[in-house]
Design a protein around this motif. Structure first.
Motif, PDB file in Angstrom:
ATOM      1  N   THR A  21       0.834  -1.202   0.000  1.00  0.00           N
ATOM      2  CA  THR A  21       0.000   0.000   0.000  1.00  0.00           C
ATOM      3  C   THR A  21       0.870   1.254   0.000  1.00  0.00           C
ATOM      4  O   THR A  21       1.858   1.334   0.722  1.00  0.00           O
ATOM      5  N   GLN A  58      -5.173   5.820  -0.092  1.00  0.00           N
ATOM      6  CA  GLN A  58      -4.354   4.622  -0.224  1.00  0.00           C
ATOM      7  C   GLN A  58      -4.372   4.122  -1.668  1.00  0.00           C
ATOM      8  O   GLN A  58      -5.436   4.049  -2.300  1.00  0.00           O
ATOM      9  N   ASP A  60      -2.865   1.072  -4.359  1.00  0.00           N
ATOM     10  CA  ASP A  60      -2.253  -0.252  -4.489  1.00  0.00           C
ATOM     11  C   ASP A  60      -0.945  -0.101  -5.261  1.00  0.00           C
ATOM     12  O   ASP A  60      -0.932   0.408  -6.385  1.00  0.00           O
TER      13      ASP A  60
END
Length: 283
Positions: A21, A58, A60
């Motif tokens: 993350t 956040q 990926d």
């Protein structure tokens, strides 16, 4: 704290990486951090609090491309022969002072991007060198060894790719070290007191086979000594990079010689920073 510079196809951005993350620092009211910010303990503590509360967007990590922490350094200052095991493999005496040389800033390339194997004469020998990179965050002139660390934004990996044919032909390092793509850098910048740059494992693999394996405890001149020494001759500015030398195991000193060929993949790894992967392609 592990900072990364990345892109999702738009503008480059900074974030804090935790496992898979990335916490986007573009959400900050003051905007993207500077290298001086990253070297500031209070700033890092504030960012750590925000990351802990999940107040930042956040992302990926698999959905973005990581970039070199410093895409165009003001200068890259390299130290040759700075590991005791590297001196031993060359049968060289331990130097009394750092041996410095330059590498062109235009050699920098991103994690995952190709290393281009040049072929000006068709016989260039391309070599690998895993190195700890020191990124300057605050202006530094004539600093002491103990104060040197206060001027550092953080640490990254630099694969000091070398054109040995050019190096041997010229009798000096600059051209052979400075071909485009000959300074892969990344995949992150680690900053904070938890990371000891003078006591970390370093390794380089080619197609999964370990070629270099050592620890920065093998440094002849540690980070504080290098930053201080260099700053006595030239002003170090934010974004300048110091490449601290490589351990034993480089290809040109192997018997038989093992240099890089198109199609091979290098993995330069430093504990606490990550793994920098780049594949060699033909020009």
């Amino acid at each position: 704290m592990l900072f990364v510079r990345y892109t999702d196809g738009t503008s480059p951005m900074w974030g804090v990486k935790e496992e898979s993350t990335i916490h986007a620092l573009s959400d900050l009211p003051e905007g993207e951090p500077t290298l001086a910010d990253l070297s500031n303990r209070s700033y890092r503590n504030d960012i750590g609090t925000l990351v802990g509360t999940e107040a930042l967007t956040q992302v990926d990590a698999d959905d973005v491309s990581l970039l070199a922490p410093v895409p165009r350094p003001g200068k890259i200052v390299c130290c040759g022969l700075n590991y005791r095991d590297h001196a031993e493999e060359q049968d060289e005496s331990i130097p009394e002072r750092p041996m410095l040389f330059g590498k062109a800033p235009t050699a920098v390339t991103n994690p995952g991007d190709p290393i281009i194997h040049p072929a000006p004469d068709g016989d260039e020998q391309v070599d690998y060198e895993v190195e700890l990179g020191v990124i300057i965050g605050e202006r530094c002139t004539d600093c002491t060894e103990s104060d040197a660390y206060d001027h550092v934004a953080g640490y990254t990996i630099l694969n000091d790719i070398s054109g040995r044919t050019a190096q041997q032909t010229d009798g000096q390092f600059f051209r052979g070290k400075s071909y485009d793509t000959f300074a892969p850098m990344g995949p992150a910048l680690v900053s904070g007191d938890d990371f000891d740059p003078n006591s970390v494992d370093v390794e380089l693999r080619v197609d999964g086979e370990t070629k270099q394996s050592s620890n920065t405890e093998q440094f002849i001149f540690d980070v504080g000594e290098l930053v201080s020494y260099i700053s006595q001759s030239m002003t170090l500015r934010p974004g300048d990079v110091i490449s601290t030398g490589t351990p034993g195991g480089v290809g040109i000193f192997r018997d038989p010689v093992e240099v890089l060929e198109p199609g091979q993949t290098t993995e330069a790894e430093i504990a606490g920073i990550g793994t920098l992967r780049n594949t060699v392609i033909a020009e």
